[in-house]
Design an enzyme around this catalytic site. Structure first.
Site, PDB file in Angstrom:
ATOM      1  N   SER A 111      85.502   5.990  55.370  1.00 19.50           N
ATOM      2  CA  SER A 111      85.944   5.292  54.163  1.00 19.50           C
ATOM      3  C   SER A 111      84.974   5.538  53.016  1.00 19.50           C
ATOM      4  O   SER A 111      83.755   5.403  53.181  1.00 19.50           O
ATOM      5  CB  SER A 111      86.052   3.787  54.426  1.00 19.50           C
ATOM      6  OG  SER A 111      87.054   3.518  55.377  1.00 19.50           O
TER       7      SER A 111
ATOM      8  N   GLU B 137      81.582   3.302  48.795  1.00 22.34           N
ATOM      9  CA  GLU B 137      80.860   2.956  50.021  1.00 22.34           C
ATOM     10  C   GLU B 137      79.848   4.041  50.372  1.00 22.34           C
ATOM     11  O   GLU B 137      78.778   3.750  50.892  1.00 22.34           O
ATOM     12  CB  GLU B 137      81.842   2.754  51.184  1.00 22.34           C
ATOM     13  CG  GLU B 137      81.154   2.395  52.493  1.00 22.34           C
ATOM     14  CD  GLU B 137      82.126   2.040  53.597  1.00 22.34           C
ATOM     15  OE1 GLU B 137      81.754   2.189  54.770  1.00 22.34           O
ATOM     16  OE2 GLU B 137      83.256   1.611  53.298  1.00 22.34           O
TER      17      GLU B 137
END
Length: 300
Positions: free
Chosen positions: A217, A289
């Site tokens: 992610s 992220e």
């Protein structure tokens, strides 16, 4: 290099392709490998004295090198890969691979970390980022963390001092360098542990997480507002969108993959495009992220 840096290997012009999960071809001008804690401390003091920033590199599972030449010095934790077993848990040094930690736990009938099986990266990176998947975070099982603190001393801190939240920790805000992590696990029959390991690994394979090189992610979720980044990106039909050799994964909209010899800048610019499209169409500001490494400190 300063001659006082004992217990440190120093290499120049090192290819970083095998040190990052995007498999980006980048070159580090200066690549340092501490051989032990004293070497690590010597190196940190050296950079502090010359006021030089640096990158700590473990498994490279959550990092993006934007430039083809990486000018900032890299400290690699590869020598810190030891794993130790205790009656009620396991200790992994920062450079130990997560998959090896779980295999060792299994061999010693210790359960708890199975949800991470198949996850790339190292113990240090997982503790730093508070790795999370399948509704569990690694911090749930951490007992103590061995660090080199701001005074260049090796100490251990308890879980209560780690300030863990969703993909956040004290290590992201303070100059603490993770050396080792002790996990408190549960004794369990190996016959019950193995199926759990296989369940998570097979689910990752089923979702095609290993088909292309990626860092998993790339944007954070926001559970306070129930904002799931992958669902938001999916809702504006960006799966399969390409830029250079980078692509929004057709299998998971919050994955950006290296499908065809992508450069770090390809991936960076595609992340930027996704972020801008989400903001323009949904009014939601996505936060990265992955840790973005840029010579010019570029931000999304």
């Amino acid at each position: 290099m300063n001659k006082s840096l004992n217990f440190v290997l120093h290499k120049k012009n090192i290819s970083l392709k095998k040190y990052n999960n995007f498999k980006i071809e980048a070159k580090a001008l200066n690549f340092y490998i501490p051989e032990n804690i004293n070497g690590f401390i010597n190196l940190l003091k050296y950079f502090n004295d010359i006021k030089k920033k640096y990158i700590i590199l473990g498994g490279g599972s959550n990092i993006l090198f934007v430039d083809e030449i990486v000018e900032i010095p890299i400290i690699y934790t590869g020598f810190f890969s030891r794993i130790e077993i205790y009656s009620d848990g396991i200790l992994g040094y920062s450079g130990a691979k997560i998959i090896d930690l779980i295999k060792c736990s299994y061999k010693n009938s210790l359960s708890g970390l199975e949800f991470l099986f198949g996850l790339p990266g190292t113990v240090g990176g997982a503790a730093y980022m508070n790795a999370r998947c399948y509704e569990h975070s690694i911090s749930e099982f951490i007992e103590t963390v061995g660090i080199i603190d701001e005074n260049f001393e090796y100490n251990h801190i308890g879980i209560e001092d780690c300030d863990y939240h969703y993909k956040k920790s004290v290590f992201q805000n303070k100059n603490y360098i993770i050396i080792d992590v002790k996990f408190k696990l549960n004794k369990k029959d190996k016959k019950l542990i193995k199926p759990e390991m296989n369940k998570y690994l097979n689910d990752r394979k089923k979702k095609n997480q290993f088909k292309y090189p990626s860092a998993g992610s790339v944007f954070l979720n926001d559970y306070k507002t129930n904002m799931i980044a992958g669902k938001i990106i999916d809702s504006i039909n960006m799966r399969g969108v390409k830029l250079g050799g980078a692509m929004v994964s057709p299998y998971h909209a919050n994955f950006i993959v290296n499908y065809k010899n992508a450069t770090g800048r390809d991936i960076f610019l595609l992340m930027k495009k996704v972020k801008e499209e989400v903001y323009n169409q949904k009014g939601i500001l996505l936060k990265p992220e992955v840790k973005i490494i840029s010579n010019n400190n570029e931000k999304l």
